[in-house]
Design an enzyme around this catalytic site. Structure first.
Site, mmCIF file in Angstrom:
data_model
loop_
_atom_site.group_PDB
_atom_site.id
_atom_site.type_symbol
_atom_site.label_atom_id
_atom_site.label_comp_id
_atom_site.label_asym_id
_atom_site.label_seq_id
_atom_site.Cartn_x
_atom_site.Cartn_y
_atom_site.Cartn_z
ATOM 1 C CE LYS A 9 59.441 82.123 25.378
ATOM 2 N NZ LYS A 9 59.193 83.436 24.829
ATOM 3 C CB VAL A 94 61.503 77.376 13.165
ATOM 4 C CG1 VAL A 94 62.955 77.770 13.305
ATOM 5 C CG2 VAL A 94 61.352 75.865 13.250
ATOM 6 C CB ALA A 95 62.760 81.989 13.872
ATOM 7 C CG LEU A 98 55.752 80.396 19.882
ATOM 8 C CD1 LEU A 98 54.991 79.519 18.898
ATOM 9 C CD2 LEU A 98 54.803 80.931 20.946
ATOM 10 C CB SER A 102 64.922 77.666 24.683
ATOM 11 O OG SER A 102 65.472 78.800 24.074
ATOM 12 C CB SER A 103 61.255 73.898 24.475
ATOM 13 O OG SER A 103 60.502 73.106 25.347
ATOM 14 C CG ASP A 135 63.843 82.296 26.430
ATOM 15 O OD1 ASP A 135 63.956 83.128 27.354
ATOM 16 O OD2 ASP A 135 63.340 82.573 25.325
HETATM 17 P P1 ATP Z 1 62.982 82.400 21.773
HETATM 18 O O1 ATP Z 1 61.503 82.552 22.022
HETATM 19 O O2 ATP Z 1 63.701 81.620 22.850
HETATM 20 O O3 ATP Z 1 63.653 83.669 21.400
HETATM 21 P P2 ATP Z 1 62.353 81.478 19.147
HETATM 22 O O4 ATP Z 1 61.078 80.710 19.323
HETATM 23 O O5 ATP Z 1 62.204 82.887 18.684
HETATM 24 O O6 ATP Z 1 63.145 81.430 20.500
HETATM 25 P P3 ATP Z 1 63.625 79.237 17.871
HETATM 26 O O7 ATP Z 1 62.488 78.517 17.250
HETATM 27 O O8 ATP Z 1 64.188 78.665 19.096
HETATM 28 O O9 ATP Z 1 63.270 80.777 18.116
HETATM 29 O O10 ATP Z 1 64.719 79.388 16.726
HETATM 30 C C1 ATP Z 1 65.581 80.451 16.547
HETATM 31 C C2 ATP Z 1 66.717 80.006 15.650
HETATM 32 O O11 ATP Z 1 67.511 79.069 16.352
HETATM 33 C C3 ATP Z 1 66.273 79.305 14.375
HETATM 34 O O12 ATP Z 1 66.288 80.181 13.305
HETATM 35 C C4 ATP Z 1 67.252 78.153 14.178
HETATM 36 O O13 ATP Z 1 68.180 78.417 13.157
HETATM 37 C C5 ATP Z 1 68.019 78.052 15.482
HETATM 38 N N1 ATP Z 1 67.842 76.742 16.159
HETATM 39 C C6 ATP Z 1 68.800 76.053 16.756
HETATM 40 N N2 ATP Z 1 68.330 74.921 17.294
HETATM 41 C C7 ATP Z 1 67.015 74.882 17.054
HETATM 42 C C8 ATP Z 1 65.977 73.945 17.383
HETATM 43 N N3 ATP Z 1 66.218 72.807 18.045
HETATM 44 N N4 ATP Z 1 64.720 74.256 16.997
HETATM 45 C C9 ATP Z 1 64.477 75.415 16.326
HETATM 46 N N5 ATP Z 1 65.424 76.308 15.986
HETATM 47 C C10 ATP Z 1 66.688 76.063 16.346
#
Ligand code: ATP
Length: 284
Positions: A9, A94-95, A98, A102-103, A135
């Site tokens: 998202k 990751v992190a 996006l 959560s997705s 989220d």
């Molecule tokens: P949001 O936009 O909801 O804040 P984000 O996109 O910033 O999320 P994610 O990619 O969801 O962040 O990852 C944040 C942290 O969560 C990562 O550093 C990782 O260690 C942990 N994590 C746990 N499960 C997952 C997963 N299935 N995919 C990615 N990261 C995950």
């Protein structure tokens, strides 16, 4: 094996209204899905165990994974005897802001609802999702919505005008907690959420681009000036609107033509390694 798509998202707006007595921030944000997605594979296990594996080394392969937590929550709450092997083909950075994790959790809830024959409604799954992360509720539904509360109160709205989206993730990691911690609510520019809803309702692309706003953006930009350079670069190469998603560091640009999309993608070469050209999905 059951395969469930887990789309990323972006935030068209992100506002923080105030800090609540329980320590959470009261937010109001418009989120919409894009066609960049992880694939979550679910395979029934008779031994009752939950196993998880991801294609990305930065994603935990244990109970810290949000998809694992989703499976555990359903298993415990509904006394499920079966187990599951979860494999995540990670495409979403990751992190990044996006909602990738959560997705994945939302896709796991929806998939296991089928695989374990739980018969839960989407609303019930979204409510369970809120226990995993703010989220996750939105990700259960997908589409386009105004999220309020901690992000778990969802009001569905129409899909935004169609658009290309160029996502660019700088290599830096951003801690969501640090960004919220650096937010001074007495000194921020709040986005105009009502105007964005209006832009979406009237399918007004120019108004949507002119109303993009994220209260966390200036905090992250102050911490990481390289995010500003990416924004500037996107604008220079013809983006109609540019904004950071979530707490960052991913920045996205909106444009209407494929030619302009290619120009921006090429313009980012050398500035940013992780660049994706996708489309707004917007519909549930
Ligand atoms: P949001 O936009 O909801 O804040 P984000 O996109 O910033 O999320 P994610 O990619 O969801 O962040 O990852 C944040 C942290 O969560 C990562 O550093 C990782 O260690 C942990 N994590 C746990 N499960 C997952 C997963 N299935 N995919 C990615 N990261 C995950």
């Amino acid at each position: 094996m059951l395969c469930v798509k887990a789309p990323a998202k972006i935030n068209l707006t992100l506002d923080v209204l105030h800090k609540r007595p329980d320590g959470y921030h009261e937010v109001e944000m418009i989120m919409t899905t894009v066609d960049l997605a992880d694939r979550v594979g679910l395979e029934l296990r008779q031994d009752g165990e939950i196993f998880i594996h991801s294609s990305n080394n930065f994603v935990p392969d244990d109970q810290r994974n949000l998809a694992y937590q989703a499976a555990k929550l359903l298993k415990d709450r509904f006394n499920v005897n079966s187990g599951v092997s979860i494999s995540i083909d990670k495409q979403i950075p990751v992190a990044a802001g996006l909602a990738g994790g959560s997705s994945d959790a939302a896709a796991t809830l929806k998939g296991l609802n089928e695989l374990w024959s739980l018969g839960l409604s989407l609303d019930e799954l979204a409510e369970l999702g809120a226990e995993i992360g703010s989220d996750v509720s939105f990700c259960v539904y997908g589409g386009t919505a105004i999220a309020r509360g901690r992000g778990e109160k969802i009001e569905h709205i129409a899909a935004p005008p169609s658009s290309w989206v160029i996502l660019a993730k700088p290599t830096i990691g951003v801690s969501t907690a640090a960004v919220y911690g650096g937010l001074n609510l007495d000194d921020v520019k709040h986005p105009d959420t009502a105007r964005m809803v209006e832009a979406i309702k009237t399918n007004d692309y120019a108004k949507m681009c002119g109303t993009l706003g994220n209260v966390l953006e200036s905090v992250t930009l102050d911490m990481h000036p390289e995010v500003s350079s990416i924004k500037e670069q996107m604008k220079r190469f013809g983006a109609d609107g540019v904004l950071m998603s979530g707490s960052g560091p991913t920045v996205f640009a909106l444009v209407q033509t494929e030619a302009r999309t290619t120009r921006i993608v090429n313009g980012l070469k050398g500035f940013c390694d992780e660049v994706y050209a996708v489309r707004l999905l917007g519909d549930r």
